[in-house]
Design a protein around this motif. Sequence first.
Motif, PDB file in Angstrom:
ATOM      1  N   LYS A 101       0.822  -1.216   0.000  1.00  9.52           N
ATOM      2  CA  LYS A 101       0.000   0.000   0.000  1.00  9.52           C
ATOM      3  C   LYS A 101       0.856   1.265   0.000  1.00  9.52           C
ATOM      4  CE  LYS A 101      -3.773  -2.175   2.643  1.00  9.52           C
ATOM      5  NZ  LYS A 101      -4.418  -2.226   3.985  1.00  9.52           N
ATOM      6  N   SER A 102       2.033   1.196   0.622  1.00 15.44           N
ATOM      7  CA  SER A 102       2.882   2.387   0.760  1.00 15.44           C
ATOM      8  C   SER A 102       4.093   2.361  -0.159  1.00 15.44           C
ATOM      9  CB  SER A 102       3.346   2.526   2.218  1.00 15.44           C
ATOM     10  OG  SER A 102       2.265   2.708   3.087  1.00 15.44           O
ATOM     11  N   ALA A 103       4.051   1.540  -1.191  1.00 12.40           N
ATOM     12  CA  ALA A 103       5.204   1.418  -2.089  1.00 12.40           C
ATOM     13  C   ALA A 103       5.656   2.776  -2.632  1.00 12.40           C
ATOM     14  CB  ALA A 103       4.857   0.479  -3.236  1.00 12.40           C
ATOM     15  N   HIS A 104       4.704   3.659  -2.932  1.00 16.67           N
ATOM     16  CA  HIS A 104       5.046   4.968  -3.491  1.00 16.67           C
ATOM     17  C   HIS A 104       5.892   5.795  -2.528  1.00 16.67           C
ATOM     18  CE1 HIS A 104       1.503   5.669  -0.993  1.00 16.67           C
ATOM     19  NE2 HIS A 104       1.849   6.944  -0.951  1.00 16.67           N
ATOM     20  N   MET A 105       5.737   5.544  -1.207  1.00 16.48           N
ATOM     21  CA  MET A 105       6.510   6.284  -0.215  1.00 16.48           C
ATOM     22  C   MET A 105       7.968   5.840  -0.189  1.00 16.48           C
ATOM     23  SD  MET A 105       3.733   6.371   2.922  1.00 16.48           S
ATOM     24  CE  MET A 105       4.787   7.361   3.979  1.00 16.48           C
ATOM     25  N   LEU A 106       8.242   4.694  -0.803  1.00 16.07           N
ATOM     26  CA  LEU A 106       9.600   4.158  -0.855  1.00 16.07           C
ATOM     27  C   LEU A 106      10.210   4.293  -2.241  1.00 16.07           C
ATOM     28  CD1 LEU A 106       8.925   0.972   1.293  1.00 16.07           C
ATOM     29  CD2 LEU A 106      10.201   3.005   1.995  1.00 16.07           C
ATOM     30  N   GLY A 107       9.556   5.079  -3.085  1.00 16.64           N
ATOM     31  CA  GLY A 107      10.094   5.343  -4.412  1.00 16.64           C
ATOM     32  C   GLY A 107       9.935   4.207  -5.388  1.00 16.64           C
ATOM     33  N   THR A 108       8.910   3.372  -5.200  1.00 16.11           N
ATOM     34  CA  THR A 108       8.688   2.257  -6.108  1.00 16.11           C
ATOM     35  C   THR A 108       7.183   2.055  -6.286  1.00 16.11           C
ATOM     36  OG1 THR A 108       9.273  -0.056  -6.538  1.00 16.11           O
ATOM     37  CG2 THR A 108       8.797   0.526  -4.243  1.00 16.11           C
ATOM     38  N   ASP A 109       6.770   0.893  -6.825  1.00 16.01           N
ATOM     39  CA  ASP A 109       5.344   0.631  -7.005  1.00 16.01           C
ATOM     40  C   ASP A 109       5.023  -0.772  -6.494  1.00 16.01           C
ATOM     41  OD1 ASP A 109       6.098  -1.211  -9.039  1.00 16.01           O
ATOM     42  OD2 ASP A 109       6.166   0.427 -10.486  1.00 16.01           O
ATOM     43  N   LYS A 110       3.739  -1.077  -6.429  1.00 18.50           N
ATOM     44  CA  LYS A 110       3.281  -2.344  -5.855  1.00 18.50           C
ATOM     45  C   LYS A 110       3.886  -3.542  -6.574  1.00 18.50           C
ATOM     46  CE  LYS A 110      -1.180  -0.600  -4.196  1.00 18.50           C
ATOM     47  NZ  LYS A 110      -2.653  -0.752  -4.280  1.00 18.50           N
ATOM     48  N   TYR A 144       9.873  -8.792  -3.374  1.00 22.31           N
ATOM     49  CA  TYR A 144      10.645  -8.879  -2.133  1.00 22.31           C
ATOM     50  C   TYR A 144       9.860  -9.554  -1.012  1.00 22.31           C
ATOM     51  CZ  TYR A 144      13.724  -5.380  -4.261  1.00 22.31           C
ATOM     52  OH  TYR A 144      14.588  -4.712  -5.091  1.00 22.31           O
ATOM     53  N   LEU A 145       8.563  -9.744  -1.185  1.00 21.46           N
ATOM     54  CA  LEU A 145       7.701 -10.143  -0.074  1.00 21.46           C
ATOM     55  C   LEU A 145       7.741 -11.619   0.310  1.00 21.46           C
ATOM     56  CD1 LEU A 145       4.569  -7.917  -0.840  1.00 21.46           C
ATOM     57  CD2 LEU A 145       6.523  -7.421   0.641  1.00 21.46           C
ATOM     58  N   GLU A 154      21.352   4.517  -2.901  1.00 23.37           N
ATOM     59  CA  GLU A 154      21.375   5.983  -2.983  1.00 23.37           C
ATOM     60  C   GLU A 154      20.785   6.457  -4.303  1.00 23.37           C
ATOM     61  OE1 GLU A 154      24.609   9.590  -2.433  1.00 23.37           O
ATOM     62  OE2 GLU A 154      25.160   7.520  -1.986  1.00 23.37           O
ATOM     63  N   GLY A 155      19.922   7.484  -4.174  1.00 23.85           N
ATOM     64  CA  GLY A 155      19.352   8.073  -5.378  1.00 23.85           C
ATOM     65  C   GLY A 155      18.219   7.264  -5.968  1.00 23.85           C
ATOM     66  N   ARG A 156      17.636   6.337  -5.171  1.00 24.83           N
ATOM     67  CA  ARG A 156      16.531   5.530  -5.687  1.00 24.83           C
ATOM     68  C   ARG A 156      15.372   6.430  -6.100  1.00 24.83           C
ATOM     69  NH1 ARG A 156      14.998   0.276  -5.401  1.00 24.83           N
ATOM     70  NH2 ARG A 156      12.782  -0.149  -5.590  1.00 24.83           N
ATOM     71  N   LYS A 157      14.838   6.186  -7.260  1.00 26.07           N
ATOM     72  CA  LYS A 157      13.695   6.952  -7.744  1.00 26.07           C
ATOM     73  C   LYS A 157      12.519   6.019  -7.941  1.00 26.07           C
ATOM     74  CE  LYS A 157      16.523  10.362 -10.198  1.00 26.07           C
ATOM     75  NZ  LYS A 157      16.823  10.981 -11.501  1.00 26.07           N
ATOM     76  N   ARG A 158      11.351   6.608  -7.983  1.00 26.18           N
ATOM     77  CA  ARG A 158      10.170   5.820  -8.203  1.00 26.18           C
ATOM     78  C   ARG A 158      10.255   5.150  -9.584  1.00 26.18           C
ATOM     79  NH1 ARG A 158       3.874   7.716  -7.603  1.00 26.18           N
ATOM     80  NH2 ARG A 158       2.966   5.767  -8.308  1.00 26.18           N
ATOM     81  N   GLU A 159      10.034   3.856  -9.561  1.00 27.46           N
ATOM     82  CA  GLU A 159      10.104   3.115 -10.819  1.00 27.46           C
ATOM     83  C   GLU A 159       8.790   3.284 -11.593  1.00 27.46           C
ATOM     84  OE1 GLU A 159      11.037  -0.890  -9.851  1.00 27.46           O
ATOM     85  OE2 GLU A 159      12.700  -0.338  -8.555  1.00 27.46           O
ATOM     86  N   LYS A 160       8.927   3.549 -12.855  1.00 29.80           N
ATOM     87  CA  LYS A 160       7.741   3.714 -13.687  1.00 29.80           C
ATOM     88  C   LYS A 160       7.300   2.382 -14.244  1.00 29.80           C
ATOM     89  CE  LYS A 160       8.997   8.384 -15.079  1.00 29.80           C
ATOM     90  NZ  LYS A 160       9.295   9.298 -16.205  1.00 29.80           N
ATOM     91  N   PRO A 161       6.000   2.122 -14.259  1.00 32.97           N
ATOM     92  CA  PRO A 161       5.533   0.873 -14.852  1.00 32.97           C
ATOM     93  C   PRO A 161       5.930   0.798 -16.333  1.00 32.97           C
ATOM     94  CG  PRO A 161       3.786   1.996 -13.631  1.00 32.97           C
ATOM     95  CD  PRO A 161       4.923   2.937 -13.739  1.00 32.97           C
ATOM     96  N   SER A 162       6.187  -0.403 -16.810  1.00 33.75           N
ATOM     97  CA  SER A 162       6.524  -0.584 -18.227  1.00 33.75           C
ATOM     98  C   SER A 162       5.337  -0.206 -19.089  1.00 33.75           C
ATOM     99  CB  SER A 162       6.898  -2.039 -18.487  1.00 33.75           C
ATOM    100  OG  SER A 162       7.984  -2.412 -17.664  1.00 33.75           O
ATOM    101  N   PRO A 163       5.590   0.380 -20.261  1.00 35.49           N
ATOM    102  CA  PRO A 163       4.475   0.729 -21.148  1.00 35.49           C
ATOM    103  C   PRO A 163       3.763  -0.523 -21.620  1.00 35.49           C
ATOM    104  CG  PRO A 163       6.582   0.956 -22.273  1.00 35.49           C
ATOM    105  CD  PRO A 163       6.909   0.692 -20.844  1.00 35.49           C
TER     106      PRO A 163
END
Length: 283
Positions: free
Chosen positions: A222-231, A237-238, A271-280
């Motif tokens: 639910k909070s993946a966006h707060m860690l710079g990633t997506d669900k 990792y789960l 370091e410098g992790r950014k939110r990953e964008k979903p693949s098109p």
Amino acid sequence: MRDRLFSFIYKYNLRPNRNLGQNFLIVPDIIERNVERAELSERDTVLEIGPGLGVLTDELSRRAGKVYAIEADNRMIEILRKEYSWPNVELIEGDAVKVDWPEFNKMVSNLPYQISSPVTFKLLRRDFERAVLIYQLEFAERMIARPGDKNYSRLSLMVQAKASVELVERIGRGAFWPRPKVDSAVVLIQPKPKEERIELNENLVKALFQHRRSTVSSALRKSAHMLGTDKRSIKSYLPSLPHAEKRVFQLSPEEVLDIEVYLRGNGFFHEGRKREKPSPPAR
């Protein structure tokens, strides 16, 4: 002590500034007990946040070698400079959350309640020996709550990762002027030995406690966006994640560290992790 405080109030026609959380402690016994709890000597340098009309500051000046008092209200600064001639007290005008703190080894304060959280976290980033602080009762109860308690929160976990905390006295509303709308409490904070302190990734803790009643795996999704990633990205990792099925509010600092170590060891944090964008979408 009480008479002196009210004499200042009448002399200067003071109206407490509620925006600054001004509720003056008027019970001498509480002030004396808190000074005793601080175990002060001439070797100590004390930091006080929000000295107000100087009732506590005056007692601290008698026991400690040096006192720094940070006050946001310039009216109070002017009164303190006119009414007292402390040789070992240095007044600092400014917002205690924003100004640089001087070096100190003990803190004793009746904190303005609206800055309790940022001041506490700022304190825990410093080296100190002991703090005796008055908080809103509800805040104090969250500070001392244990994993699984209804009041256990991000505050509880972050404080207890670095310090031992004890609620040593409850204070009724009548101990202050003007009377606040809530009860208060005195909390004794003592840092843990350096080898026992747990440094936690604050973003991870925030992401988990955003959904404190969820399981760890669910909260991270639910909070993946707060860690710079997506669900989708975090899902991989789960399966082997420690404490994945435990409720967030049941986690101890050590267990949150287990989760962080696992994620870091598997390359999640860098370091410098950014939110990953979903693949098109495929065409």
